[in-house]
Design a protein around this motif. Structure first.
Motif, PDB file in Angstrom:
ATOM      1  N   GLU A 167      -0.619  -9.917  -3.181  1.00  0.00           N
ATOM      2  CA  GLU A 167       0.530  -9.441  -2.398  1.00  0.00           C
ATOM      3  C   GLU A 167       1.251  -8.323  -3.135  1.00  0.00           C
ATOM      4  O   GLU A 167       1.618  -7.301  -2.539  1.00  0.00           O
ATOM      5  N   THR A 168       1.429  -8.495  -4.436  1.00  0.00           N
ATOM      6  CA  THR A 168       2.077  -7.453  -5.225  1.00  0.00           C
ATOM      7  C   THR A 168       1.188  -6.229  -5.318  1.00  0.00           C
ATOM      8  O   THR A 168       1.674  -5.092  -5.305  1.00  0.00           O
ATOM      9  N   ALA A 169      -0.128  -6.437  -5.408  1.00  0.00           N
ATOM     10  CA  ALA A 169      -1.057  -5.309  -5.427  1.00  0.00           C
ATOM     11  C   ALA A 169      -0.929  -4.496  -4.145  1.00  0.00           C
ATOM     12  O   ALA A 169      -0.839  -3.258  -4.179  1.00  0.00           O
ATOM     13  N   ARG A 170      -0.885  -5.174  -3.006  1.00  0.00           N
ATOM     14  CA  ARG A 170      -0.756  -4.449  -1.737  1.00  0.00           C
ATOM     15  C   ARG A 170       0.561  -3.665  -1.694  1.00  0.00           C
ATOM     16  O   ARG A 170       0.592  -2.523  -1.232  1.00  0.00           O
ATOM     17  N   ALA A 171       1.622  -4.280  -2.175  1.00  0.00           N
ATOM     18  CA  ALA A 171       2.910  -3.584  -2.187  1.00  0.00           C
ATOM     19  C   ALA A 171       2.855  -2.349  -3.086  1.00  0.00           C
ATOM     20  O   ALA A 171       3.429  -1.301  -2.761  1.00  0.00           O
ATOM     21  N   SER A 172       2.159  -2.446  -4.223  1.00  0.00           N
ATOM     22  CA  SER A 172       2.016  -1.298  -5.116  1.00  0.00           C
ATOM     23  C   SER A 172       1.224  -0.180  -4.441  1.00  0.00           C
ATOM     24  O   SER A 172       1.599   0.995  -4.514  1.00  0.00           O
ATOM     25  N   PHE A 173       0.136  -0.553  -3.776  1.00  0.00           N
ATOM     26  CA  PHE A 173      -0.709   0.458  -3.144  1.00  0.00           C
ATOM     27  C   PHE A 173      -0.008   1.118  -1.961  1.00  0.00           C
ATOM     28  O   PHE A 173      -0.058   2.339  -1.794  1.00  0.00           O
ATOM     29  N   SER A 174       0.648   0.313  -1.143  1.00  0.00           N
ATOM     30  CA  SER A 174       1.352   0.908  -0.001  1.00  0.00           C
ATOM     31  C   SER A 174       2.525   1.759  -0.481  1.00  0.00           C
ATOM     32  O   SER A 174       2.826   2.814   0.091  1.00  0.00           O
ATOM     33  N   GLY A 175       3.161   1.320  -1.578  1.00  0.00           N
ATOM     34  CA  GLY A 175       4.251   2.111  -2.136  1.00  0.00           C
ATOM     35  C   GLY A 175       3.782   3.463  -2.627  1.00  0.00           C
ATOM     36  O   GLY A 175       4.466   4.482  -2.440  1.00  0.00           O
ATOM     37  N   LEU A 176       2.605   3.500  -3.262  1.00  0.00           N
ATOM     38  CA  LEU A 176       2.075   4.781  -3.737  1.00  0.00           C
ATOM     39  C   LEU A 176       1.728   5.687  -2.558  1.00  0.00           C
ATOM     40  O   LEU A 176       2.014   6.891  -2.577  1.00  0.00           O
ATOM     41  N   ARG A 177       1.134   5.104  -1.523  1.00  0.00           N
ATOM     42  CA  ARG A 177       0.790   5.905  -0.347  1.00  0.00           C
ATOM     43  C   ARG A 177       2.047   6.469   0.322  1.00  0.00           C
ATOM     44  O   ARG A 177       2.090   7.648   0.691  1.00  0.00           O
ATOM     45  N   GLU A 178       3.051   5.664   0.457  1.00  0.00           N
ATOM     46  CA  GLU A 178       4.293   6.133   1.079  1.00  0.00           C
ATOM     47  C   GLU A 178       4.947   7.237   0.253  1.00  0.00           C
ATOM     48  O   GLU A 178       5.478   8.209   0.813  1.00  0.00           O
ATOM     49  N   LEU A 179       4.891   7.097  -1.073  1.00  0.00           N
ATOM     50  CA  LEU A 179       5.443   8.137  -1.939  1.00  0.00           C
ATOM     51  C   LEU A 179       4.660   9.427  -1.776  1.00  0.00           C
ATOM     52  O   LEU A 179       5.248  10.513  -1.644  1.00  0.00           O
TER      53      LEU A 179
END
Length: 220
Positions: A167-179
């Motif tokens: 779950e934290t991995a997904r949040a990290s990846f989506s956060g990078l994409r959004e940035l």
């Protein structure tokens, strides 16, 4: 399975994952992280179809990149000022830039070589103290600094997710994409997202990775 078969299996899984989530397989580059193996295993991976390899130590990058000149080499390790000269030009892409002093040094050496060195900015999306990288809020300032360096081109962003927590991995990846998406209007060259390793690369592809760095599943 041997290394040749393991690489082919990973590559097939990546293609299947891309199709499952509606992405074209050619959008995702598999970097075979060869940092724990020697030239024989690299040759076996090439026989299985590998074209991109990742190293985290300059000595190993120098050895293998000079042996396998038809392959594309990525530097994915910690950057040390005194070893930048060994990396620039050998690595087609440096994944781990986050300090302005290193950016200036890369630019200086790339200018000597008459090349433009492609890099990614490493971003610590999860905020873990044990991980290096820029805080997301500092990425724009780093991009502005890098834009003044004519022999360095920032092509995208890289992150490492916390291990063992999907779950934290997904949040990290989506956060990078959004940035990346937020910054792309001002920095259109910012196309690459290097994220996802052996344990979490399918989630990274679901969240928009263009480069996945896979070692253990290929070279175990």
């Amino acid at each position: 399975m041997n290394v040749k078969e393991q690489y082919a299996a990973v590559a097939a899984d990546v293609v299947a994952t891309c199709k499952r989530v509606g992405r074209a397989p050619e959008e995702v580059t598999v970097v075979a992280v060869s940092k724990t193996v020697g030239p024989d295993e690299v040759a076996d991976a090439i026989a299985g179809g590998a074209r991109n390899f990742g190293e985290n130590r300059p000595d190993q990058l120098m050895l293998k990149a000079d042996l396998f000149t038809d392959s594309t080499w990525h530097f994915i390790g910690n950057i040390q000022s005194r070893r930048i000269r060994d990396i620039v030009g050998r690595a087609a892409l440096i994944h781990s830039l986050f300090e302005e002093r290193h950016a200036r040094k890369i630019d200086e050496i790339a200018r000597e070589h008459g090349i433009v060195q492609d890099v990614l900015l490493e971003v610590n999306v999860s905020g873990e103290e044990s991980k290096s990288g820029l805080a997301p809020a500092d990425v724009r300032a780093m991009l502005e600094a890098c834009s003044e360096l004519p022999n360095l081109r920032v092509c995208g962003l890289m992150t490492m997710a916390p291990l063992g927590d999907m779950e934290t991995a997904r949040a990290s990846f989506s956060g990078l994409r959004e940035l990346r998406d937020e910054l792309q209007a001002d920095y259109p060259d910012l196309t690459e997202l290097s994220m996802g390793m052996t344990d979490d690369w399918p989630i990274a592809i679901e969240e928009g990775a263009t480069i996945v760095r896979i070692g253990r599943a290929i070279f175990q």
